[in-house]
Design a protein around this motif. Structure first.
Motif, PDB file in Angstrom:
ATOM      1  N   TRP B 132       0.845  -1.196   0.000  1.00 54.02           N
ATOM      2  CA  TRP B 132       0.000   0.000   0.000  1.00 54.02           C
ATOM      3  C   TRP B 132       0.884   1.251   0.000  1.00 54.02           C
ATOM      4  O   TRP B 132       0.661   2.192  -0.756  1.00 54.02           O
ATOM      5  N   VAL B 133       1.926   1.223   0.876  1.00 52.20           N
ATOM      6  CA  VAL B 133       2.848   2.360   0.947  1.00 52.20           C
ATOM      7  C   VAL B 133       3.546   2.544  -0.398  1.00 52.20           C
ATOM      8  O   VAL B 133       3.632   3.656  -0.933  1.00 52.20           O
ATOM      9  N   ALA B 134       4.013   1.424  -0.981  1.00 52.77           N
ATOM     10  CA  ALA B 134       4.762   1.486  -2.235  1.00 52.77           C
ATOM     11  C   ALA B 134       3.884   2.035  -3.367  1.00 52.77           C
ATOM     12  O   ALA B 134       4.341   2.837  -4.186  1.00 52.77           O
ATOM     13  N   SER B 135       2.622   1.602  -3.374  1.00 52.45           N
ATOM     14  CA  SER B 135       1.745   2.028  -4.471  1.00 52.45           C
ATOM     15  C   SER B 135       1.474   3.540  -4.404  1.00 52.45           C
ATOM     16  O   SER B 135       1.197   4.173  -5.414  1.00 52.45           O
ATOM     17  N   ARG B 136       1.577   4.135  -3.197  1.00 54.31           N
ATOM     18  CA  ARG B 136       1.409   5.585  -3.041  1.00 54.31           C
ATOM     19  C   ARG B 136       2.647   6.345  -3.532  1.00 54.31           C
ATOM     20  O   ARG B 136       2.604   7.541  -3.742  1.00 54.31           O
ATOM     21  N   ALA B 137       3.797   5.621  -3.671  1.00 56.48           N
ATOM     22  CA  ALA B 137       5.063   6.314  -3.932  1.00 56.48           C
ATOM     23  C   ALA B 137       5.351   6.529  -5.425  1.00 56.48           C
ATOM     24  O   ALA B 137       6.354   7.122  -5.777  1.00 56.48           O
ATOM     25  N   GLY B 138       4.494   6.014  -6.264  1.00 56.22           N
ATOM     26  CA  GLY B 138       4.710   6.231  -7.697  1.00 56.22           C
ATOM     27  C   GLY B 138       5.227   4.988  -8.403  1.00 56.22           C
ATOM     28  O   GLY B 138       5.840   4.114  -7.771  1.00 56.22           O
ATOM     29  N   ASP B 139       4.978   4.936  -9.708  1.00 57.49           N
ATOM     30  CA  ASP B 139       5.257   3.724 -10.477  1.00 57.49           C
ATOM     31  C   ASP B 139       6.724   3.313 -10.525  1.00 57.49           C
ATOM     32  O   ASP B 139       7.046   2.128 -10.549  1.00 57.49           O
ATOM     33  N   HIS B 140       7.614   4.328 -10.568  1.00 59.55           N
ATOM     34  CA  HIS B 140       9.036   3.984 -10.679  1.00 59.55           C
ATOM     35  C   HIS B 140       9.617   3.481  -9.371  1.00 59.55           C
ATOM     36  O   HIS B 140      10.474   2.603  -9.357  1.00 59.55           O
ATOM     37  N   VAL B 141       9.146   4.080  -8.264  1.00 58.14           N
ATOM     38  CA  VAL B 141       9.710   3.734  -6.946  1.00 58.14           C
ATOM     39  C   VAL B 141       9.121   2.431  -6.410  1.00 58.14           C
ATOM     40  O   VAL B 141       9.762   1.722  -5.636  1.00 58.14           O
ATOM     41  N   GLU B 142       7.901   2.093  -6.853  1.00 54.10           N
ATOM     42  CA  GLU B 142       7.193   0.933  -6.296  1.00 54.10           C
ATOM     43  C   GLU B 142       8.026  -0.360  -6.295  1.00 54.10           C
ATOM     44  O   GLU B 142       8.222  -0.958  -5.235  1.00 54.10           O
ATOM     45  N   PRO B 143       8.537  -0.793  -7.470  1.00 54.25           N
ATOM     46  CA  PRO B 143       9.303  -2.056  -7.426  1.00 54.25           C
ATOM     47  C   PRO B 143      10.550  -1.954  -6.548  1.00 54.25           C
ATOM     48  O   PRO B 143      10.976  -2.952  -5.959  1.00 54.25           O
ATOM     49  N   ILE B 144      11.125  -0.749  -6.455  1.00 60.10           N
ATOM     50  CA  ILE B 144      12.329  -0.607  -5.612  1.00 60.10           C
ATOM     51  C   ILE B 144      11.973  -0.809  -4.143  1.00 60.10           C
ATOM     52  O   ILE B 144      12.638  -1.583  -3.440  1.00 60.10           O
ATOM     53  N   ILE B 145      10.888  -0.155  -3.696  1.00 60.66           N
ATOM     54  CA  ILE B 145      10.482  -0.325  -2.290  1.00 60.66           C
ATOM     55  C   ILE B 145      10.165  -1.791  -2.014  1.00 60.66           C
ATOM     56  O   ILE B 145      10.632  -2.377  -1.027  1.00 60.66           O
ATOM     57  N   VAL B 146       9.384  -2.402  -2.911  1.00 64.44           N
ATOM     58  CA  VAL B 146       9.015  -3.812  -2.690  1.00 64.44           C
ATOM     59  C   VAL B 146      10.270  -4.693  -2.673  1.00 64.44           C
ATOM     60  O   VAL B 146      10.447  -5.529  -1.786  1.00 64.44           O
ATOM     61  N   GLY B 147      11.165  -4.466  -3.629  1.00 65.62           N
ATOM     62  CA  GLY B 147      12.386  -5.283  -3.728  1.00 65.62           C
ATOM     63  C   GLY B 147      13.275  -5.129  -2.505  1.00 65.62           C
ATOM     64  O   GLY B 147      13.738  -6.128  -1.933  1.00 65.62           O
ATOM     65  N   VAL B 148      13.474  -3.872  -2.076  1.00 64.75           N
ATOM     66  CA  VAL B 148      14.354  -3.648  -0.919  1.00 64.75           C
ATOM     67  C   VAL B 148      13.756  -4.259   0.347  1.00 64.75           C
ATOM     68  O   VAL B 148      14.450  -4.922   1.126  1.00 64.75           O
ATOM     69  N   SER B 149      12.426  -4.090   0.526  1.00 65.59           N
ATOM     70  CA  SER B 149      11.802  -4.655   1.734  1.00 65.59           C
ATOM     71  C   SER B 149      11.922  -6.181   1.711  1.00 65.59           C
ATOM     72  O   SER B 149      12.188  -6.812   2.737  1.00 65.59           O
ATOM     73  N   LEU B 150      11.761  -6.774   0.521  1.00 64.95           N
ATOM     74  CA  LEU B 150      11.887  -8.230   0.401  1.00 64.95           C
ATOM     75  C   LEU B 150      13.301  -8.670   0.795  1.00 64.95           C
ATOM     76  O   LEU B 150      13.484  -9.607   1.583  1.00 64.95           O
ATOM     77  N   PHE B 151      14.289  -7.939   0.272  1.00 65.87           N
ATOM     78  CA  PHE B 151      15.688  -8.285   0.555  1.00 65.87           C
ATOM     79  C   PHE B 151      15.962  -8.220   2.053  1.00 65.87           C
ATOM     80  O   PHE B 151      16.514  -9.147   2.642  1.00 65.87           O
ATOM     81  N   MET B 152      15.529  -7.106   2.671  1.00 59.72           N
ATOM     82  CA  MET B 152      15.810  -6.911   4.101  1.00 59.72           C
ATOM     83  C   MET B 152      15.120  -7.972   4.956  1.00 59.72           C
ATOM     84  O   MET B 152      15.736  -8.603   5.819  1.00 59.72           O
ATOM     85  N   LEU B 153      13.811  -8.164   4.705  1.00 61.24           N
ATOM     86  CA  LEU B 153      13.058  -9.100   5.549  1.00 61.24           C
ATOM     87  C   LEU B 153      13.531 -10.531   5.336  1.00 61.24           C
ATOM     88  O   LEU B 153      13.631 -11.301   6.290  1.00 61.24           O
ATOM     89  N   ALA B 154      13.839 -10.890   4.080  1.00 58.36           N
ATOM     90  CA  ALA B 154      14.276 -12.262   3.811  1.00 58.36           C
ATOM     91  C   ALA B 154      15.593 -12.542   4.522  1.00 58.36           C
ATOM     92  O   ALA B 154      15.764 -13.594   5.148  1.00 58.36           O
ATOM     93  N   SER B 155      16.532 -11.575   4.477  1.00 56.04           N
ATOM     94  CA  SER B 155      17.811 -11.858   5.141  1.00 56.04           C
ATOM     95  C   SER B 155      17.644 -11.873   6.655  1.00 56.04           C
ATOM     96  O   SER B 155      18.224 -12.723   7.338  1.00 56.04           O
ATOM     97  N   ALA B 156      16.790 -10.961   7.192  1.00 56.27           N
ATOM     98  CA  ALA B 156      16.592 -10.960   8.644  1.00 56.27           C
ATOM     99  C   ALA B 156      15.956 -12.271   9.098  1.00 56.27           C
ATOM    100  O   ALA B 156      16.401 -12.897  10.068  1.00 56.27           O
ATOM    101  N   ALA B 157      14.912 -12.711   8.373  1.00 54.98           N
ATOM    102  CA  ALA B 157      14.222 -13.931   8.785  1.00 54.98           C
ATOM    103  C   ALA B 157      15.134 -15.145   8.630  1.00 54.98           C
ATOM    104  O   ALA B 157      15.130 -16.048   9.468  1.00 54.98           O
ATOM    105  N   THR B 158      15.941 -15.161   7.559  1.00 54.83           N
ATOM    106  CA  THR B 158      16.859 -16.295   7.377  1.00 54.83           C
ATOM    107  C   THR B 158      17.873 -16.334   8.503  1.00 54.83           C
ATOM    108  O   THR B 158      18.166 -17.387   9.066  1.00 54.83           O
ATOM    109  N   PHE B 159      18.394 -15.133   8.851  1.00 57.08           N
ATOM    110  CA  PHE B 159      19.386 -15.110   9.932  1.00 57.08           C
ATOM    111  C   PHE B 159      18.764 -15.556  11.250  1.00 57.08           C
ATOM    112  O   PHE B 159      19.396 -16.270  12.030  1.00 57.08           O
ATOM    113  N   SER B 160      17.504 -15.142  11.483  1.00 58.08           N
ATOM    114  CA  SER B 160      16.864 -15.482  12.765  1.00 58.08           C
ATOM    115  C   SER B 160      16.792 -16.995  12.974  1.00 58.08           C
ATOM    116  O   SER B 160      16.741 -17.467  14.106  1.00 58.08           O
ATOM    117  N   ARG B 161      16.809 -17.757  11.874  1.00 61.46           N
ATOM    118  CA  ARG B 161      16.721 -19.214  12.014  1.00 61.46           C
ATOM    119  C   ARG B 161      17.985 -19.817  12.630  1.00 61.46           C
ATOM    120  O   ARG B 161      17.990 -20.988  12.995  1.00 61.46           O
TER     121      ARG B 161
END
Lengths: 471, 471
Positions: B132-161
């Motif tokens: 929802w936040v990303a879609s408010r930020a505009g078409d160009h920024v949207e995939p970047i926000i989604v991609g960066v959040s995915l990268f951060m959360l995936a590495s944090a969750a993997t490390f937590s294991r």
């Protein structure tokens, strides 16, 4: 102190700078508040602990980043229009594949990948064949044939996961088989382009799996085989340290010049050998799937490491009994202790020396040329200890010269029994160390290792003075 | 013999009726043919072995059938039109849920279910918010926000294991979190009915999960808690048998009236105690999630079982050292053996008796009333053994009366050392058995068990005659 409605929290600052909450003595609301505060403090400490974990072994950080990289790469299929149009909604399977396949060691990732691809293909083909047969049998019979085949195959595959060899190597494959078979056979009842869907799905799984394997083995790879090799060597050093520390604690007052905590850590190192079976089994299992890496060729004799591990555990159980015996001890010095002490110390130092020698040469992937000499020396000392025990006859001496020993004769006798037990256990340990050497030699032979140039071993009496400063 | 192109296979029938192929001495084609034939024979034996596995523990068959039932029930969503129209293609998630959640014990199934539902909900909500936040930020920024959040959360969750507490309890949840977050955030970039899809998916997962839990706890449930309880008790019996057998082997010629195989099995029973840590840890972990069942209430002190297990392992390591000592023995009878033998046998029988008593009362979920008496008796015998060792002074006797003993004095002396070591180890074992008793008593207290009526224990000397015929 409690005044009016105010609740006083008693928080204690402990030595290492962290905070600790003292439990209120009364029950009820205070107790709940205490629990919540405790949880809060724990959560505050959590990131610090996690950070420490990663700093101690940065490969854990790297692994987390590797997974994130693979996942971000595979999600490009969604972001980049031409790629998305190629596979469509099935791109989901590539993402799922990366998440479930990517494991810490390369071997485990490869093992899961092969399991997944084989199981998906077999189950997919089987499902399509059954579907084809069922569709020829008429509309009423079709769901019955599909349902019965699902029931039979699901129960057979579930049961197969209990069979040891399948559990060890194909557990994941059996699960994926059930999953794929049910998904395809069920969808088949509705969707008609079954073969097309199946092929597209397998295609995306192959993409995800390739990405996993490439990331896993190119960016700072963690090889299960290498882990197994070096964990066994690290445990050898721990065994040697424990043995040194344990015997020295009895005969020399060790504890005065190293911190208690550090000393205990060295002394109890053997405990991690005792509980290492499952970890070693699974590492050896994953190592089989790995290609040649570093100094290990393909089909390196990984199974032999399990034998070495078993001999080491057998030696560690003996050290445990020895430690139990040492801890019983009362600290009075006595003559008998000196008589037997020197030889026992030398024997335990010999044993530790032999273990350190095989650890050192294994670390360099060579074959020890002088371990035979060291083993011979160890056996000679063992022989000497037996002679000393026979000739000095400590119980006899103690009974004849009670005045020489401190304390009443009864105490001396008890100590003597302990001393004899200790000596016997050290003799038993030296026998078990020889078993380890045999297994390591066999490993060197199977792995075709070259002999190392023999360096004159350190004067082993140095070891006696401070086993904890070594390594 | 090889004639022309014919290859002769040498197959040997072994004692138990199975066939074994002898390896041909030459390399090449014959070797490969031999390998294929060997594989064929193995595959032939496979069903027999699998069947035996299931017959030994029919719950494994039942589990396989339970999984098949759950899977067939959930696939009804595809076969029955009204159900299918309710959830559509998302029914796939219900099937997948059943396959990956259904585990052997109820506790593991419940643990995975809770992990999956919580992780799916949290990740789903988070993904929708970020989207929802990303879609408010505009078409160009949207995939970047989604991609960066995915990268951060995936590495944090993997490390937590890697963090021990998360690895033990929420490992599966962390994986599902990454999976759900990536799937939803990626689909969100394309699909617009995100909330609807997410809700429908959670709905199907809840259906699958409920079906799993209901099948798991209603049809012949296997409770992790109960497994833990009875596996600890079974291991107590094994410890007692090993102890009996081990001491009897030294002092009495046991092997004559039981088959070697059966005898070895009893004697080496303690080995399964040594390697049981990981299995116990995971069972205790799953037991925490289980509701009250049988004689176990919710929040039964499962953690205490791990302490009992640790004490038992400590006792088992001592038995291992004892067995090493017994195996060294040369079989000449001697006077000293008789002198110490009687008390040692009584002490080991006392130890075994204490272990059997706590095993028996624990099996009935009661608290032993007479274990104190038995422990006192054991300690008295231990005291007596120490007295015998002191007063008889066996080494002294041997040195003074060499004519009485068979064989030369040196041999007798070596045997005496062994005898003393054996006696010391039995004394150490009796101390460790007391630790087990303390842990079991504490368990009984924490679990609020009621005392059992005290039955006069069996005359323990019976135990000495044939420990292998018991239990």
């Amino acid at each position: 102190m409690k005044m009016g409605n105010e609740v006083e929290w008693r928080i204690k600052a402990t030595g290492d700078g962290s905070l600790e909450i003292l439990v209120p003595e009364r029950f009820g609301v205070e107790r709940i508040q205490h629990w919540i505060l405790g949880l809060g403090l724990k959560l505050l400490k959590f990131p610090k602990k996690a950070w420490k974990l990663g700093v101690n072994d940065p490969r854990k950080f790297i692994h987390a980043i590797k997974v994130a990289i693979a996942l971000t790469l595979v999600s490009l299929f969604y972001y980049v229009k031409p790629l998305y149009e190629g596979v469509g909604g099935n791109a989901m399977w590539a993402v799922m594949t990366v998440v479930v396949l990517f494991q810490y060691t390369a071997g485990e990732t490869i093992s899961r990948t092969i399991n997944r691809i084989c199981a998906t293909s077999i189950a997919g083909l089987l499902a399509i064949v059954v579907q084809w047969v069922a569709s020829r049998a008429g509309d009423h019979v079709e769901p019955i044939i599909v349902g019965v085949s699902l029931f039979m195959l699901a129960s057979a595959a579930t049961f197969s996961r209990f069979i040891p060899i399948i559990k060890a190597r194909f557990d994941y494959g059996a699960m994926i088989f059930i999953l794929t078979y049910s998904l395809i056979s069920i969808s088949g009842y509705r969707a008609d382009e079954l073969l097309d869907m199946g092929l597209q799905r397998i295609f995306t799984i192959v993409i995800g799996a390739s990405l996993c394997i490439i990331t896993s083995i190119t960016i700072c790879p963690v090889w299960a085989g290498q882990e197994l090799h070096f964990s066994i060597i690290a445990k050898m050093d721990k065994l040697a340290n424990s043995l040194d520390g344990c015997v020295a604690q009895y005969f020399i007052d060790q504890t005065s010049y190293v911190s208690d905590e550090e000393y205990d850590k060295k002394l109890l190192g053997y405990k991690c050998v005792l509980s290492s079976k499952e970890a070693e089994d699974s590492m050896a299992n994953f190592a089989r799937w790995e290609p040649a890496h570093g100094q290990f060729r393909f089909r390196h004799p990984w199974k032999q490491y399990l034998k070495v591990g078993a001999s080491m555990r057998s030696c560690a159980t003996c050290i445990d009994a020895l430690l139990g015996c040492v801890n019983l001890e009362n600290k009075d010095p006595s003559d008998m202790k000196e008589q037997i002490g020197d030889v026992s110390l030398r024997l335990s130092a010999n044993c530790a020396g032999v273990i350190r020698e095989i650890a050192k040469t294994s670390r360099n992937m060579t074959r020890s040329s002088c371990v035979d000499i060291l083993v011979e020396e160890m056996n000679n000392t063992a022989q000497e200890l037996q002679e000393v025990l026979k000739s000095n006859n400590p119980i006899n001496n103690a009974a004849n010269n009670p005045t020489k020993a401190h304390g009443p004769p009864q105490l001396v006798l008890m100590e003597t029994f302990q001393l004899l037990t200790l000596a016997s256990l050290i003799l038993e340990i030296s026998a078990r160390v020889e078993d380890i050497v045999k297994d390591v030699e066999q490993l060197a032979e199977l792995a075709h290792l070259l002999p190392a140039t023999c360096v004159k071993p350190l004067n082993q009496c140095q070891d006696l003075e401070d086993p904890c400063s070594q390594n």
